[in-house]
Design an enzyme around this catalytic site. Structure first.
Site, short mmCIF file in Angstrom:
data_model
loop_
_atom_site.label_atom_id
_atom_site.label_comp_id
_atom_site.label_asym_id
_atom_site.label_seq_id
_atom_site.Cartn_x
_atom_site.Cartn_y
_atom_site.Cartn_z
N CYS A 113 0.81 -1.23 0.00
CA CYS A 113 0.00 0.00 0.00
C CYS A 113 0.84 1.27 0.00
CB CYS A 113 -0.93 0.01 1.20
SG CYS A 113 -2.03 -1.43 1.28
N HIS A 239 -3.11 7.09 2.31
CA HIS A 239 -3.52 5.83 1.70
C HIS A 239 -4.98 5.58 2.02
CE1 HIS A 239 -4.08 1.74 0.67
NE2 HIS A 239 -3.99 1.29 1.91
N ASN A 269 -10.19 0.19 -1.12
CA ASN A 269 -8.75 0.15 -0.92
C ASN A 269 -8.10 -0.40 -2.17
OD1 ASN A 269 -6.09 -0.48 -0.24
ND2 ASN A 269 -6.61 -1.24 1.80
#
Length: 313
Positions: A113, A239, A269
């Site tokens: 990520c 993020h 996500n």
């Protein structure tokens, strides 16, 4: 050594949209359960004939067009991804081939990520050192391909997409600030993509506690390295993991005058794609303007983190 700047942005998402109601037909969940716990409403899902490099190439093409450049103008391609299927050719090489490039350096970078902010720093350092003149930096992931669709704690989170930026040298004030990066290797097990076939899993409560308590002071230190205060930021792009992480972390950073990216609501996500995609959307919607200061800060797998303050192109 010269400074660097981002000169253009682009993003891409597959056409198929998966709603919370769609997920409720697959696992024991509901729209209310998902919204209350992670804040996600929808996510985009790539089909079996849409590999990661295709997502990345679409975003890269848009960034090149926005910069007024051709593929021949690029001599470095870095793709941040953790969901590429093949080891060789790597994703960056496949993106370069799709764009018709002739001889760029091609690197894949896997920091999950936090991949994009690591890749952006790598491009910044490479250009400053004179080893490249102009780079495409792409975050792209097909998280739905590594998802256990019977696990309601993870399948509600993920989406697919890509975001890209063009980075080049500048003789003016640098548009990409110094990176602050690191990790917590002893807690690397908290976010995993493991096995055969690989599957995404995480220890949600551990990640939540770590992110909301440990990351705000690190993000403030990123601002200090760039010579700005949180109050001077125009945007905060974290993020896009979970709205219940994004909102408290952004508040604790103290960027009271900044717009906070909340693309997770409509995109889920998307791992390495989330930061560049969210920034690209803020610019496309006019929520940030050229010259604005944006904090980019990503975190996740390996319990890695990396951030820098950039000027919006």
């Amino acid at each position: 050594m010269p400074g660097t700047r981002i000169t253009a942005l682009g993003h891409y998402q597959p056409a198929k949209v998966l709603t919370n109601e769609d997920l409720a037909a697959l696992v024991d969940t509901s729209d209310e359960w998902i919204r209350s716990r992670v804040g996600i409403h929808t996510r985009h899902v790539a089909g079996p004939d849409e590999p990661v490099d295709e997502l990345a190439a679409h975003a890269a093409g848009k960034a090149l067009a926005a910069a007024g450049l051709t593929p021949a103008d690029i001599d470095l391609v870095i793709v941040a991804t953790s969901t590429s299927v093949d080891r060789s050719p790597n994703t960056a090489a496949r993106v370069a081939a799709r764009l018709g490039m002739e001889a760029p350096a091609v690197l894949d970078l896997n920091v999950v990520c936090a991949g994009f902010t690591h890749a952006l720093a790598t491009a910044d350092h490479t250009i400053r050192a004179g080893a490249a003149t102009r780079a495409l930096v792409i975050g792209a992931d097909k998280m739905t391909e590594v998802t256990d669709w019977s696990d309601r704690t993870t399948c509600v989170l993920v989406g697919d997409g890509a975001g890209a930026v063009v980075v080049e040298a500048t003789d003016d004030e640098p548009g990409i600030g110094p990176v602050l990066w690191g990790s917590v290797p002893s807690m690397g097990h908290a976010v995993r993509i493991e096995g055969s076939p690989p599957r995404f899993a995480q220890e949600g409560q551990s990640v939540y506690r770590w992110a909301t308590t440990q990351l705000p002071p690190i993000a403030r230190a990123v601002c200090a390295k760039a010579g700005v205060t949180p109050e001077e930021l125009d945007a905060v792009v974290l993020h896009q993991a979970n709205l219940r992480i994004i909102e408290p972390v952004a508040q604790k950073i103290g960027a009271v005058n900044a717009v906070v990216a909340r693309d997770v609501v409509e995109s889920g996500n998307t791992s390495a794609a989330s930061v560049p995609m969210a920034l690209s959307k803020l610019l496309a919607r006019g929520e940030v303007a050229s010259g604005d200061r944006a904090l980019l800060f990503a975190f996740g797998g390996n319990l890695s983190y990396a951030g820098q303050v950039v000027r919006v192109p």
